[in-house]
Design an enzyme around this catalytic site. Structure first.
Site, mmCIF file in Angstrom:
data_model
loop_
_atom_site.group_PDB
_atom_site.id
_atom_site.type_symbol
_atom_site.label_atom_id
_atom_site.label_comp_id
_atom_site.label_asym_id
_atom_site.label_seq_id
_atom_site.Cartn_x
_atom_site.Cartn_y
_atom_site.Cartn_z
ATOM 1 C CD GLU A 125 40.015 0.323 -61.168
ATOM 2 O OE1 GLU A 125 40.876 -0.529 -60.881
ATOM 3 O OE2 GLU A 125 39.009 0.513 -60.505
ATOM 4 C CB ALA A 266 48.743 -3.618 -56.892
ATOM 5 C CG MET A 267 45.112 -2.428 -62.511
ATOM 6 S SD MET A 267 43.634 -1.655 -61.774
ATOM 7 C CE MET A 267 42.365 -2.587 -62.602
ATOM 8 C CG ASN A 269 45.670 -5.062 -65.054
ATOM 9 O OD1 ASN A 269 44.875 -4.149 -65.215
ATOM 10 N ND2 ASN A 269 46.898 -4.878 -64.612
ATOM 11 C CG HIS A 301 43.022 -5.152 -52.546
ATOM 12 N ND1 HIS A 301 42.038 -4.626 -51.738
ATOM 13 C CD2 HIS A 301 42.846 -4.558 -53.752
ATOM 14 C CE1 HIS A 301 41.321 -3.761 -52.413
ATOM 15 N NE2 HIS A 301 41.781 -3.695 -53.653
ATOM 16 C CD GLU A 302 45.393 -4.998 -56.425
ATOM 17 O OE1 GLU A 302 44.440 -5.012 -57.236
ATOM 18 O OE2 GLU A 302 45.581 -4.045 -55.639
ATOM 19 C CD GLU A 324 38.907 -1.228 -55.605
ATOM 20 O OE1 GLU A 324 39.466 -1.849 -54.675
ATOM 21 O OE2 GLU A 324 39.267 -1.327 -56.793
HETATM 22 N N1 TRP Z 1 41.755 -1.166 -58.618
HETATM 23 C C1 TRP Z 1 43.019 -0.864 -58.021
HETATM 24 C C2 TRP Z 1 42.972 -1.495 -56.643
HETATM 25 O O1 TRP Z 1 42.294 -1.073 -55.783
HETATM 26 C C3 TRP Z 1 43.259 0.605 -57.864
HETATM 27 C C4 TRP Z 1 44.084 1.258 -58.916
HETATM 28 C C5 TRP Z 1 45.301 0.862 -59.360
HETATM 29 C C6 TRP Z 1 43.822 2.452 -59.601
HETATM 30 N N2 TRP Z 1 45.774 1.773 -60.271
HETATM 31 C C7 TRP Z 1 44.887 2.741 -60.413
HETATM 32 C C8 TRP Z 1 42.763 3.333 -59.575
HETATM 33 C C9 TRP Z 1 44.936 3.875 -61.222
HETATM 34 C C10 TRP Z 1 42.795 4.470 -60.367
HETATM 35 C C11 TRP Z 1 43.872 4.734 -61.185
HETATM 36 O O2 TRP Z 1 43.525 -2.487 -56.400
HETATM 37 ZN ZN ZN Z 2 41.016 -2.748 -55.268
#
Ligand code: TRP
Ligand code: ZN
Length: 880
Positions: A125, A266-267, A269, A301-302, A324
Site C-alpha cells: 500500500e 502496520a499494514m 495485508n 485496527h489491522e 481508514e
Molecule cells: N493501511 C495501513 C493502515 O492504516 C497504513 C500503511 C501502512 C501505509 N504502511 C503504509 C500507508 C505505507 C502508506 C504507505 O493500517
Molecule cells: Zn488502516
C-alpha cells in the site's frame, strides 16, 4: 525519484480499468541482490471500459521477458513510458507471463520488496506492488493470488504469504520453497510476503461459531518474551468484532509479523499483517503504558481492516477514508470497550480530541488542507493523513451519533450485505447508512467534500417570564486551498443544561422530553433551539462527548467554566471546561511575556485544579487528563501571530506556578498512586501511573533538590518502563543534570532498539536541547537515518515536539530541517515528506522567523533530485 515534473491526479478523472484480473500466480526466487519475479496473470477485458489498451504499472524493476497468450512480445509490441507499460488493442482474454528482477537490499524506500535485518518483507500500500512486478496496480482490480516462494533455507527458514499454506519442501542446493494460496480475491495493495529467520508465538483460537483458527505472532529470535500482549490483543479483537458487529474471521490462519524497518504503524495485508515492531513488542521492562495501548489499538485496527478495507475495499485512493476513517472509528470503539467503564471511555475520547487539536485542526487550516475524500493529489502517500484517518473517524462517529447505535449497526449490516467483495466509494457507505435508516443524509456528504474545521458559534438567551432557554447556533467554515466558499454542514451538537446546583436539567424541545442530553441537528447557517420549562438561567454544556469535529465558540465567563469544570456530568466537557480556563490564562500569560509584564496565576484557577486533583471519587486517569495543560502547538493555533518562545515561557511559568501552589497535594497524590506488585497495563493501573507521573513532572518543572531526589529514586527503583522513562523524562525536561541516568539507561537498554528510540526521543524534545545538541546526538553510534523509527525518534521529536528550540531566532534549526529533509529524501521519500510537514504552518509565525522559514523551504524545493513526495509538500507550503 523525479523523471519529469510531478503530475496531479484528479478524482473526477476516474475511469474503470480496461482489463480485470481473474488469477495471479507469482513465483519468487528471493535473493537480496537480485530477486527474480515470475508472474502469470489471467486477464479479461472489462465490459465497463471502452478501451482495449492493457495498462500495467511498473517501477524500479527490470523487465526480463513478456509473453502474451504464449507468444513473446517484442519491444515494439508494447510501450513503456513513465512507469506505465501499455499493450495496445489487446484481445478479450489475455494470459500474461512476465519476468522481472529487483534489488531488495538496495530498496531503502521500504515500499515494494525490501530487506530489513536479514529478512525479506513487502509493503504494497498504496502503490508498492508495481515495484515487485508489472500489474494493473489499482485497488479496483481484485484477483485471486497463488504464490510460490523460493529462498535459501538456512538464511530464510520462514516463508510466508497471504492465505493458506498449500505445500512446502526442499529444492536441493540449500534452497526450499513454500506455496501459498489466498482464497479471497484482493487488490494488489494487500499482497504480502515475508522470508526471514523468525520465531513465533502461536495459539489455536476458537471462534464463536466453533471453528478453530491458528493465530501466530512472528518476531526475530530473542523477542519471544515480548509477544504476549499482541497475541492477547489479537484474540480480543477477534472476539470484539464478532460480538459488536457480527463479523467473523474468514481465514483458518491469521499471522502478524514484526519488522523493525517500516514506514508507518502496520499494514493489513490479507491474513499476513506486517507491523512496525513498535506496535507488537512489549514487556513491562521495555514498554510503557502508552506503548501497550498503542499495541492494542493497532493490532485491533489491522485486524478490523479484514472486513473494512479488505472484504470491502476502495474503488480508488481518493476513497481512502472509506476504509481508514471507518477502521480508526472501529479501533477507537474497541479500545473504549476494552476499558469498559464510562469514565474510561471518556478518557479515550479526550485523547482523541487532543489528537484532533494537536494535528488535524492545524492540517485542516494549513497548506495541505484537504477534504476527508480528497479531490486531487500528486503523491498518494502524502494523503495518509490525520484528516483521512482521524477526521474520517469523526465523520463515521457522527453517523452513530445521528442514527443511534442500533441505526448505525443496521447501516453497517447493509453496507456489508451490498458490497462484500467489491471496491466502492465513500458515497456507498453513506447510502447504506441512509437507506438502512430511511434517512436523508444528502447534506452529510459535505463532510467528505469540504475541507476546513467548521466553527460553531453559540449564544444563549434565557426568558424568565416564559421559562424558555434559547440557544442560537451559527456555523461557518474558513476557506481552504481551492475552496473559498463553504456550504453549511450537517452537524450533530449534543447539548445539556446545568442548573445552579450543578445537576443536569431535564430537556424539553417542542413539547418532547429528551432526557438530559439532546442531540441538536444543525443543518442551516443559523438555527435557534428553544428549551421549554427552564425556570432559571442554566449553564449550557455544548458539544458533549465532542459530538462533532468543530471549533465551538461560546462566550463563557470564568464562573460558568468553573461551574462546568466542577459539575458537568459529561466528563469530556468537564475536562474541556478546564482546558478553556487554562487556555485563557496561557494566552494572557504569553501576551504578558511579549509585553515584558510580570506573570501571575490566579488562585481561583489553582483552587479549581486542586479540587479535581484531590477528588478521590474521580478516576486517576481522568484527573491526569485534567492536569495536563494544552500543548504549545495547541496554544500556537489560538494565536494570531505565533511566538514560540513566549508560548513556552508562559506554559512553563504556569506549570511551575501550579507545581509550587499544589506542592503538598501533588506529593500526596504521588504517594497515593503507587502501583506496587507485578506490572499490569490495565486502565486503572495505567491511570494511577499516569497521574503519579504527571504529579512528578509538576513537582520538577525546574530542578529542585526534593523533586530531583524523588525522580532519581523512582528511576533507580522502577520495576517497569513507564515509571523509569517518566522519571528520566522529568529529569531531562526540567534541565536537571541527568547525565548519570541517561548513561545508565542507555547501557541497560542498548540491545532494545525500541527503548533506544525513547532515549533519543526524550532528548530531542527536551526544551534544553538545541540544534547543536541534536547534531551531536546524531553522531552517536546508535543513530541512523535509514531506520524510520530511529530517524523519527530524534529528528521528528525535535522538529515537532520541541517548538521553542526548533523556532530558534537565528533560523539554525530550520537550516537543520532542510538539510535532513533532503538527506532523508535520498533514502526514503515517504519519511522525508512527513518531516517536510513540520513547516506547514510557517506563515503564522512572527515575521522574523518567517524569513528564515521561507529560506529553508526554498532550499528544499530547489534540491535535485527531489521526490514527488517532498516536492508536493514544500510546493504547497510555498504557494499562496
Ligand atoms: N493501511 C495501513 C493502515 O492504516 C497504513 C500503511 C501502512 C501505509 N504502511 C503504509 C500507508 C505505507 C502508506 C504507505 O493500517
Ligand atoms: Zn488502516
Amino acid at each position: 525519484m523525479r523523471t519529469d515534473s510531478p503530475k496531479t491526479i484528479y478524482r473526477k478523472d476516474y475511469t474503470p480499468p480496461s482489463y480485470l484480473v481473474e488469477t495471479v500466480e507469482l513465483g519468487f526466487d528471493l535473493d537480496p541482490a537480485c530477486t527474480i519475479v515470475a508472474s502469470r496473470v489471467q486477464l479479461r477485458h472489462n465490459p465497463d471500459s471502452k478501451s482495449r489498451d492493457l495498462v500495467l504499472h511498473g517501477e524500479a524493476i527490470e523487465l526480463v521477458a513478456l509473453r502474451m497468450n504464449g507468444r513473446e512480445l517484442n519491444p515494439d509490441q508494447y510501450i513503456i513510458d513513465n512507469n506505465i507499460l501499455t499493450i495496445r488493442n489487446a484481445p478479450v482474454n489475455v494470459l500474461l507471463e512476465i519476468e522481472t528482477t529487483c534489488v531488495p537490499m538496495e530498496n531503502t524506500t521500504l515500499s515494494g520488496l525490501y530487506t530489513s535485518g536479514s529478512g525479506f518483507y513487502t509493503q504494497c500500500e498504496a502503490e508498492g506492488f508495481r515495484r515487485i512486478t508489472y500489474f494493473p496496480d489499482r485497488p479496483d482490480v481484485m484477483a485471486r493470488y497463488t504464490v510460490m516462494l523460493r529462498a535459501d533455507k538456512q538464511q530464510y527458514p520462514v516463508l510466508l504469504s497471504n492465505g493458506n499454506l498449500l505445500e512446502e519442501g526442499d529444492l536441493g542446493d540449500g534452497r526450499h520453497y513454500a506455496k501459498w494460496e489466498d482464497p479471497f480475491k484482493k487488490p494488489s495493495y494487500l499482497f504480502a510476503l515475508v522470508a526471514a529467520r523468525l520465531v513465533c508465538q502461536e495459539e489455536k483460537y476458537k471462534l464463536k461459531s466453533g471453528r478453530e483458527v491458528l493465530l501466530q505472532v512472528w518476531v526475530e529470535e530473542g523477542n519471544l518474551d515480548k509477544t504476549d500482549y499482541a497475541m492477547q490483543s489479537l484474540k480480543n479483537s477477534i472476539r470484539w468484532d464478532e460480538e459488536r458487529w457480527g463479523l467473523e474471521l474468514d481465514l483458518d490462519r491469521f499471522m502478524i509479523v514484526a519488522v523493525s524497518d517500516f514506514n508507518m504503524g502496520a499494514m493489513e495485508n490479507k491474513g499476513l499483517n506486517i507491523f512496525n515492531t513498535k506496535f507488537v513488542l512489549a514487556n513491562p521492562r521495555t514498554a510503557t503504558d502508552i506503548d501497550y495501548s498503542g499495541i492494542e489499538a493497532v493490532v485491533g485496527h489491522e485486524y478490523f481492516h479484514n472486513w473494512t478495507g479488505n472484504r470491502v475495499t476502495c474503488r480508488d485512493w481518493f476513497q481512502l477514508s472509506l476504509k481508514e476513517g471507518l477502521t480508526v472509528f472501529r479501533d477507537q470503539e474497541f479500545s473504549a470497550d476494552m476499558i469498559g467503564t464510562d469514565s474510561g471511555r471518556a478518557v479515550t475520547r479526550i485523547d482523541q480530541v487532543r489528537t484532533l487539536r494537536q494535528a488535524q485542526f492545524p492540517e485542516d487550516a494549513g497548506p495541505m488542507a484537504h477534504p476527508v475524500r480528497p479531490d486531487s493529489f500528486v503523491e498518494i502517500n502524502n494523503f495518509y493523513t490525520v484528516t483521512v484517518y482521524e477526521k474520517g473517524a469523526e465523520v463515521v462517529r457522527m453517523y452513530q451519533t445521528l442514527l443511534g447505535r442500533e441505526g448505525f449497526r443496521k447501516g453497517m449490516d447493509l453496507y456489508f450485505e451490498r458490497h462484500d467483495g467489491q471496491a466502492v466509494q465513500c458515497d456507498d457507505f453513506r447510502a447504506a447508512m441512509a437507506d438502512a435508516n430511511e434517512r436523508d443524509l444528502k447534506q452529510f456528504e459535505r463532510w467528505y467534500s469540504q475541507a476546513g474545521t467548521p466553527v460553531v458559534s453559540v449564544s444563549g438567551h434565557h426568558d424568565g417570564a416564559r421559562q424558555v432557554y434559547e440557544l442560537t447556533l451559527r456555523q461557518s467554515c474558513p476557506a481552504t486551498p481551492g475552496q473559498r466558499d463553504k456550504k453549511p454542514f450537517h452537524i450533530p451538537v449534543a447539548v445539556g443544561l446545568l442548573g445552579s446546583d450543578g445537576k443536569d436539567l431535564p430537556l424539553t424541545l417542542g413539547g418532547k422530553a429528551l432526557g438530559t442530553t439532546a442531540v441538536l441537528e444543525l443543518t442551516a447557517a443559523e438555527q435557534t433551539f428553544r428549551f421549554e420549562g427552564v425556570a432559571h438561567a442554566p449553564v449550557p454544556s455544548i458539544l458533549r462527548d465532542f459530538s462533532a469535529p468543530v471549533v465551538l465558540e461560546y462566550p463563557y465567563s470564568d464562573e460558568e467554566l468553573l461551574h462546568l469544570f466542577r459539575y458537568d456530568s459529561d466528563p469530556v466537557n468537564r475536562w474541556e471546561a478546564g482546558q478553556r480556563l487554562a487556555m485563557q490564562r496561557l494566552l494572557s500569560l504569553a501576551q504578558a511575556v511579549l509585553d515584558n509584564k510580570p506573570l501571575q496565576l490566579d488562585d481561583t484557577y489553582v483552587a479549581a485544579l486542586r479540587a479535581v486533583l484531590t477528588d478521590k471519587e474521580l478516576d486517576a486517569a481522568f484527573r491526569e487528563q485534567c492536569l495536563i495543560l494544552p500543548s504549545e502547538t495547541i496554544i500556537a493555533e489560538q494565536m494570531e501571530v505565533v511566538h514560540p518562545q513566549a508560548i513556552h515561557s508562559a506554559r512553563q511559568f504556569m506549570r511551575h506556578a501550579i507545581g509550587t501552589a499544589l506542592r503538598a497535594e501533588l506529593l500526596q497524590v504521588y504517594g497515593d498512586n503507587a502501583t506496587p506488585g507485578p506490572y499490569s497495563p490495565d486502565a486503572i493501573s495505567a491511570g494511577k501511573r499516569g497521574l503519579k507521573n504527571v504529579a512528578l513532572a509538576y513537582l520538577l518543572v525546574q530542578p529542585n533538590t526534593e523533586a530531583v531526589k524523588l525522580a532519581g529514586e523512582q528511576f533507580a527503583a522502577a520495576s517497569n518502563m513507564t515509571d523509569r522513562a517518566a522519571a528520566l523524562s522529568s529529569l531531562i525536561h526540567s534541565g536537571a543534570d541527568a547525565g548519570k541516568q541517561l548513561d545508565a539507561f542507555y547501557t541497560d537498554f542498548k540491545g532494545e532498539a525500541l527503548v533506544v528510540d525513547k532515549w533519543f526521543a526524550m532528548q530531542g524534545s527536551a526544551p534544553h536541547t538545541n540544534v547543536a545538541k541534536v547534531r551531536e546526538l546524531m553522531k552517536h553510534p546508535a543513530f541512523t537515518l535509514k531506520n524510520p523509527n530511529r530517524a523519527r525518534s530524534l529528528l521528528f521529536s525535535f522538529c515537532n515536539n520541541n517548538p521553542s528550540q526548533f523556532h530558534a531566532a537565528d533560523g539554525s534549526a530550520y537550516e537543520f530541517w532542510a538539510e535532513h529533509v533532503i538527506k532523508l529524501d535520498a533514502l526514503n521519500p515517504q519519511v522525508a515528506a512527513r518531516l517536510a510537514r513540520s513547516m506547514d504552518r510557517w506563515r503564522r509565525y512572527a515575521p522574523a522567523l518567517q524569513i528564515h522559514m521561507r529560506h529553508a523551504l526554498e532550499k528544499v524545493a530547489a534540491a535535485t533530485p527531489l521526490s514527488n513526495d517532498v516536492m508536493e509538500v514544500v510546493s504547497k507550503a510555498l504557494s499562496n
